[in-house]
Design an enzyme around this catalytic site. Structure first.
Site, PDB file in Angstrom:
ATOM      1  N   GLU A  87      21.839   6.510   9.091  1.00  0.00           N
ATOM      2  CA  GLU A  87      21.601   5.109   8.506  1.00  0.00           C
ATOM      3  C   GLU A  87      21.143   4.314  10.247  1.00  0.00           C
ATOM      4  OE1 GLU A  87      25.627   1.759   9.496  1.00  0.00           O
ATOM      5  OE2 GLU A  87      26.520   4.262   9.020  1.00  0.00           O
ATOM      6  N   CYS A 117      27.140  -2.987  10.099  1.00  0.00           N
ATOM      7  CA  CYS A 117      26.301  -2.859   9.486  1.00  0.00           C
ATOM      8  C   CYS A 117      26.381  -2.976   7.866  1.00  0.00           C
ATOM      9  CB  CYS A 117      26.194  -0.599   9.838  1.00  0.00           C
ATOM     10  SG  CYS A 117      27.276  -0.169   9.261  1.00  0.00           S
TER      11      CYS A 117
END
Length: 679
Positions: free
Chosen positions: A254, A293
């Protein structure tokens, strides 16, 4: 020195990098791993950790996750105290600490409700018959990987980031080695210490490496899984590592994410969706000081709404956001995690300005928050940065679609029509999440269809869910967290899907008896045991393959007519001979399928009180052959799967049921679900 926890012991290095209080600059600890035995830690996980976790069933591991969540809950006050030193407000700590605890609770619940009470194997899908006579077949199953789950975490979620990877790996039966980011490792270490000192962790199931672990990937192979959260450049170097390419190390990534929030063209400033949209943007810009994020980086709105959106966001920022030390009363946004991170965000904002943006709210200057005594609430050595809102008059400027300022920063872009909004959202190259604020179903459908392939999660925000939505920036353990393209292409969370990422799918082939023995699910053609009615057997005596075969019962026209009248189901196939005969599926009037199921229950049920406590459903019901007056039906019922509930006095039994006619043709197949006492 901040200690690591390896091979069942706390260990301290001798040299390290200072980690500082994000608000004051005070050194909190030195973080380093020089001299740590990484090879020994991996071997310990592969041997001791695998053995101790493998000795437990899915349900036992699930209960331990729940207990670990309880232990962390009791320690929340101390974890919050430490979290404040990383720059987190109480609200930020709730997202990180409570969010991580919630992941443990969720997987504790899902493990007991959705997984069998066995040690390692999950059956995947239906069995495949591979021979004419049924003597040979196949079955997909999941088996846990035989190595270690090594996780590399980012600085922004030191607790949640660890636990969202740990929980599914632990439930799968795979030990974890955690490597936190240095700036916030003190909080990860504190959480791990709580878990270790609880005495709940099976030996070798969790290890912690504080500091560098650059050589660890050199020691891994196809037995192991790496979960990485961080920069795209580091992820790229991991992806081309020789052990990933040639030795089969599994890698989940990620990385960066230029997430978007899209305001629909139907939304006006007085619409509920407008207020919800603005509130969502401000929350994402300021929560964790924008260091998420999933934060909103690009605010995509109709061209004619740009000024209104900027004004509303600015007004809400001014009225709702108080910058300062999160330990001070009234502060709603703390500093960034480190001075280095703040400086990096400033450089990114300057690059956005150079690329065509202009700051329309906030600045890059050192912020000043004046207290009643005239002093500045913002310490000069703290990592403070006020929220920054940029405007791009040219929505196609390359910079806004390439540069992520990982802090309290977002940019406003104007679009001309829905197709333009879709195009701009997709220019981010793949992201974790996008929000669509609209109350027009056609608009929502067009945008979803247009951007779905570029995003991992889509939130539709409107007046109906504005109060109950978990929010743009909050991944939930029930749903997949991840995204394509620049977001890394990985997937984490997602309920039991995440557990299976720490397992490998295997195709088993063999006879029905072999497949029954290996999967714990009875297969047609395997041995059955008749004699004592299986409904008289408690779970302690019931075995896979215990079966009962009923006598026959003949169907009459009067039965069909009575059922139709009694239930009100007067569908023509049961009541009108001519119309039924014209139906391509029926030879004439036929019995109701549910009449046949009711009769089947009457044929196989043992009516006296006994260990069967309740019937709680049917699965996979199919009606295969019509039954006409004069046909005779019978049923065979076989114990297919037995799942004791670990912390209850009963378990679940899944029965294979086949209803046949006098010609032994299958009339219906289904699975009966019952709750049965253990004793």
């Amino acid at each position: 020195m901040l200690p690591s926890y390896v091979q069942g012991h706390w260990w301290e290095g001798t040299e390290g990098t200072p980690t500082r209080d994000a608000s004051t600059g005070e050194v909190l600890a030195l973080v380093g791993s020089d001299g740590i035995d990484l090879a020994g830690a991996i071997d310990y996980a592969r041997t001791v950790g695998q053995k101790s976790l493998g000795a437990l069933t899915f349900h036992e591991r699930a209960l331990l996750l729940k207990a670990l969540a309880g232990a962390l809950t009791e320690a929340k006050a101390e974890l919050y105290r430490i979290s404040a030193g990383t720059g987190a407000t109480s609200r930020d700590s709730m997202v990180d600490v409570d969010g991580g605890i919630g992941v443990l609770f969720t997987y504790g619940s899902k493990g007991r409700r959705e997984l069998p009470n066995v040690h390692t194997r999950i059956v995947d899908g239906n069995a495949e018959n591979l021979s004419r006579d049924g003597s040979f077949g196949g079955q997909h199953v999941y088996e846990r990987i035989p190595g270690v789950a090594f996780q590399v975490n980012a600085f922004n979620f030191p607790v949640w980031g660890m636990l969202e990877k740990f929980a599914p790996a632990f439930l799968a039966g795979v030990p974890s080695i955690v490597k936190p980011a240095t700036p916030t490792a003190i909080l990860t270490e504190a959480a791990v210490r709580v878990m270790v000192e609880s005495g709940l962790l099976p030996e070798g199931s969790l290890q912690l490496v504080c500091g560098g672990a650059r050589t660890l990937l050199d020691l891994l192979d196809m037995r192991d899984h790496v979960s990485f959260t961080g920069s795209a450049s580091t992820a790229a170097s991991l992806a081309v590592h020789r052990n990933v390419i040639s030795r089969g190390v599994s890698l989940t990534v990620e990385t960066d994410s230029l997430n978007a929030a899209i305001l629909g063209p139907d939304v006006t400033p007085d619409a509920p969706e407008f207020a919800a949209f603005v509130a969502s943007v401000v929350t994402e810009v300021t929560s964790k000081a924008g260091q998420k994020c999933t934060s909103i980086r690009r605010i995509i709105v109709p061209v004619e709404m740009v000024d209104a959106v900027i004004g509303a966001i600015g007004e809400r920022l001014d009225s709702r956001v108080t910058l300062g030390d999160p330990r001070a009363e009234g502060v709603t946004m703390g500093p960034l995690a480190s001075v280095e991170q703040r400086d990096e965000v400033r450089r990114s904002v300057q690059a956005l300005v150079s690329g065509g943006g202009r700051i329309v709210h906030g600045s890059l200057d050192d912020p000043t928050v004046t207290l009643e005594d005239g002093s500045n609430a913002v310490a000069p050595d703290g990592a403070f940065l006020a929220p920054v809102l940029l405007r791009f008059d040219d929505a196609d400027c390359e910079a806004v679609h390439e540069i992520e300022a990982f802090g309290p920063v977002a940019s406003v872009l104007g679009y001309t029509d829905v197709d333009d909004a879709i195009r701009l959202a997709n220019r981010g190259g793949g992201s974790l999440v996008a929000t669509i604020a609209s109350y027009e179903p056609e608009t929502v459908a067009r945008i979803v269809e247009g951007i779905a392939g570029y995003h991992g999660r889509l939130l539709v925000l409107d007046r109906d869910d504005a109060r109950t939505s978990t929010g743009h920036g909050s991944p939930v353990p029930h749903l997949v967290h991840g995204g394509p393209g620049r977001a890394g292409g990985g997937e984490e969370l997602g309920g039991i899907r995440a557990v299976k990422r720490f397992m490998r799918r295997l195709a088993l082939q063999g006879s029905p008896a072999v497949l029954t023995g290996l999967t714990g699910q009875w297969r047609a053609g395997a041995e059955i045991v008749e004699g004592e009615h299986p409904f008289r057997k408690p779970l302690s005596r019931l075995t896979i393959g215990d079966a009962v075969k009923s006598a026959e019962r003949e169907i009459t026209l009067d039965d069909i007519a009575h059922f139709a009248e009694f239930t009100g189901d007067t569908f023509y196939a049961h009541t009108d001979e001519e119309a039924a005969a014209a139906n391509p599926f029926f030879p004439g009037r036929v019995a109701h399928g549910y009449l046949l199921l009711s009769w089947a229950a009457g044929l196989f049920v043992d009516p006296a009180p006994g260990p069967v406590l309740a019937n709680y459903g049917l699965d996979n019901l199919r009606f295969l052959t019509p039954v006409v007056p004069g046909d005779r039906v019978k049923v065979s019922l076989t114990a297919k799967e037995i799942t004791p509930r670990e912390n209850e006095e009963y378990g679940e039994v899944r029965w294979d049921a086949v209803l046949t006619n006098q010609r032994d043709e299958p009339v219906a197949t289904y699975e009966v679900l019952t709750l049965v006492a253990k004793k």
